[in-house]
Design a protein around this motif. Structure first.
Motif, PDB file in Angstrom:
ATOM      1  N   LYS A  39       0.838  -1.182   0.000  1.00 19.51           N
ATOM      2  CA  LYS A  39       0.000   0.000   0.000  1.00 19.51           C
ATOM      3  C   LYS A  39       0.883   1.247   0.000  1.00 19.51           C
ATOM      4  O   LYS A  39       1.931   1.272   0.641  1.00 19.51           O
ATOM      5  N   PRO A  40       0.493   2.267  -0.721  1.00 22.80           N
ATOM      6  CA  PRO A  40       1.274   3.501  -0.669  1.00 22.80           C
ATOM      7  C   PRO A  40       1.154   4.138   0.709  1.00 22.80           C
ATOM      8  O   PRO A  40       0.139   4.007   1.388  1.00 22.80           O
ATOM      9  N   SER A  41       2.224   4.787   1.124  1.00 26.99           N
ATOM     10  CA  SER A  41       2.214   5.384   2.459  1.00 26.99           C
ATOM     11  C   SER A  41       1.315   6.618   2.459  1.00 26.99           C
ATOM     12  O   SER A  41       1.261   7.371   1.502  1.00 26.99           O
ATOM     13  N   GLN A  42       0.621   6.806   3.562  1.00 25.75           N
ATOM     14  CA  GLN A  42      -0.246   7.958   3.702  1.00 25.75           C
ATOM     15  C   GLN A  42       0.411   8.932   4.664  1.00 25.75           C
ATOM     16  O   GLN A  42       0.971   8.536   5.688  1.00 25.75           O
ATOM     17  N   ALA A  43       0.344  10.195   4.329  1.00 30.69           N
ATOM     18  CA  ALA A  43       0.943  11.219   5.166  1.00 30.69           C
ATOM     19  C   ALA A  43       0.120  11.410   6.433  1.00 30.69           C
ATOM     20  O   ALA A  43      -1.100  11.241   6.429  1.00 30.69           O
ATOM     21  N   LEU A  44       0.810  11.733   7.511  1.00 26.89           N
ATOM     22  CA  LEU A  44       0.144  12.069   8.768  1.00 26.89           C
ATOM     23  C   LEU A  44      -0.582  13.397   8.570  1.00 26.89           C
ATOM     24  O   LEU A  44       0.007  14.378   8.122  1.00 26.89           O
ATOM     25  N   SER A  45      -1.870  13.415   8.874  1.00 25.07           N
ATOM     26  CA  SER A  45      -2.675  14.611   8.658  1.00 25.07           C
ATOM     27  C   SER A  45      -2.962  15.288   9.993  1.00 25.07           C
ATOM     28  O   SER A  45      -3.485  14.659  10.917  1.00 25.07           O
ATOM     29  N   ILE A  46      -2.611  16.563  10.059  1.00 22.47           N
ATOM     30  CA  ILE A  46      -2.842  17.370  11.269  1.00 22.47           C
ATOM     31  C   ILE A  46      -3.589  18.626  10.837  1.00 22.47           C
ATOM     32  O   ILE A  46      -3.219  19.270   9.855  1.00 22.47           O
ATOM     33  N   ARG A  47      -4.652  18.948  11.579  1.00 20.36           N
ATOM     34  CA  ARG A  47      -5.440  20.133  11.253  1.00 20.36           C
ATOM     35  C   ARG A  47      -5.408  21.088  12.437  1.00 20.36           C
ATOM     36  O   ARG A  47      -5.582  20.683  13.587  1.00 20.36           O
ATOM     37  N   ILE A  48      -5.169  22.369  12.141  1.00 19.96           N
ATOM     38  CA  ILE A  48      -5.174  23.417  13.179  1.00 19.96           C
ATOM     39  C   ILE A  48      -6.214  24.452  12.764  1.00 19.96           C
ATOM     40  O   ILE A  48      -6.112  25.054  11.695  1.00 19.96           O
ATOM     41  N   ASP A  49      -7.227  24.653  13.634  1.00 19.96           N
ATOM     42  CA  ASP A  49      -8.257  25.623  13.277  1.00 19.96           C
ATOM     43  C   ASP A  49      -7.894  27.007  13.803  1.00 19.96           C
ATOM     44  O   ASP A  49      -6.854  27.204  14.416  1.00 19.96           O
ATOM     45  N   GLU A  73       1.996   2.419  13.433  1.00 22.67           N
ATOM     46  CA  GLU A  73       0.939   1.712  12.707  1.00 22.67           C
ATOM     47  C   GLU A  73       1.048   1.864  11.192  1.00 22.67           C
ATOM     48  O   GLU A  73       0.548   1.024  10.454  1.00 22.67           O
ATOM     49  N   ASN A  74       1.693   2.915  10.702  1.00 18.95           N
ATOM     50  CA  ASN A  74       1.777   3.205   9.267  1.00 18.95           C
ATOM     51  C   ASN A  74       3.225   3.508   8.891  1.00 18.95           C
ATOM     52  O   ASN A  74       3.969   4.092   9.676  1.00 18.95           O
ATOM     53  N   VAL A  75       3.583   3.144   7.670  1.00 16.42           N
ATOM     54  CA  VAL A  75       4.918   3.453   7.161  1.00 16.42           C
ATOM     55  C   VAL A  75       4.810   4.732   6.347  1.00 16.42           C
ATOM     56  O   VAL A  75       4.215   4.749   5.277  1.00 16.42           O
ATOM     57  N   THR A  76       5.372   5.804   6.851  1.00 20.40           N
ATOM     58  CA  THR A  76       5.341   7.084   6.143  1.00 20.40           C
ATOM     59  C   THR A  76       6.521   7.939   6.584  1.00 20.40           C
ATOM     60  O   THR A  76       7.113   7.696   7.641  1.00 20.40           O
ATOM     61  N   ASP A  77       6.858   8.911   5.772  1.00 27.98           N
ATOM     62  CA  ASP A  77       7.901   9.856   6.140  1.00 27.98           C
ATOM     63  C   ASP A  77       7.444  11.288   5.883  1.00 27.98           C
ATOM     64  O   ASP A  77       8.251  12.202   5.871  1.00 27.98           O
ATOM     65  N   THR A  78       6.131  11.466   5.698  1.00 28.99           N
ATOM     66  CA  THR A  78       5.602  12.796   5.417  1.00 28.99           C
ATOM     67  C   THR A  78       4.446  13.122   6.357  1.00 28.99           C
ATOM     68  O   THR A  78       3.725  12.239   6.818  1.00 28.99           O
ATOM     69  N   ASP A 125      10.490  13.677   8.696  1.00 31.88           N
ATOM     70  CA  ASP A 125      11.336  14.748   8.173  1.00 31.88           C
ATOM     71  C   ASP A 125      10.631  15.646   7.164  1.00 31.88           C
ATOM     72  O   ASP A 125      10.926  16.828   7.078  1.00 31.88           O
ATOM     73  N   LYS A 126       9.725  15.086   6.402  1.00 28.56           N
ATOM     74  CA  LYS A 126       9.065  15.858   5.342  1.00 28.56           C
ATOM     75  C   LYS A 126       7.731  16.391   5.873  1.00 28.56           C
ATOM     76  O   LYS A 126       6.785  15.641   6.052  1.00 28.56           O
ATOM     77  N   VAL A 127       7.691  17.691   6.107  1.00 27.83           N
ATOM     78  CA  VAL A 127       6.487  18.325   6.651  1.00 27.83           C
ATOM     79  C   VAL A 127       6.024  19.393   5.665  1.00 27.83           C
ATOM     80  O   VAL A 127       6.810  20.245   5.258  1.00 27.83           O
TER      81      VAL A 127
END
Length: 136
Positions: A57-67, A94-99, A126-128
């Protein structure tokens, strides 16, 4: 006078096939033995070994939302700025990602966005990228 027996035409026209079959089999054996098999020239391919631990599966980026009020939402729940590192590390386990993608409202405090970026980098991502969401 003796009379000759009449023989049928089929009896006189028989040909013995055994010597011909012997020659055919001898030729077949000769060609099988004398055939040289040439290995085709080409590039050898070094394929990586199949790891079951890695997923396709392609890695999914960690999603953070700031209102605009400074509320940080990770994984559908509110998180304090001091808990961003722990939540990001849990996501990485739980997930393999670097973004990571931080979606900030345009009225959110810049200091809070920078602090969240630092916390994510401490967690090991590292990639934000920062996305600014307007009030439209």
């Amino acid at each position: 006078m003796k009379r000759k027996k009449h023989t049928s035409a089929e009896d006189e026209a028989q040909i013995d096939m055994t010597p011909m079959l012997d020659i055919v089999f001898i030729m077949l054996i000769f060609f099988i033995v004398t055939t040289s098999f040439v290995k085709e020239k080409g590039l050898d391919v070094n394929r990586p070994e199949d790891n079951e631990s890695q997923t396709n599966k392609p890695s999914q980026a960690l999603s953070i939302r700031i209102d605009e009020n400074g509320t940080i939402v990770m994984g559908g729940r509110e998180v304090d700025v001091r808990r961003v590192v722990a939540n990001a590390q849990t996501y990485l386990a739980e997930n393999v990602t670097d973004t990571a993608a931080i979606q900030a409202h345009e009225n959110a405090e810049h200091g809070l966005v920078v602090e969240v970026m630092n916390q994510v980098k401490i967690a090991g991502i590292d990639k934000v990228s920062v996305l600014v969401k307007g009030s439209s």
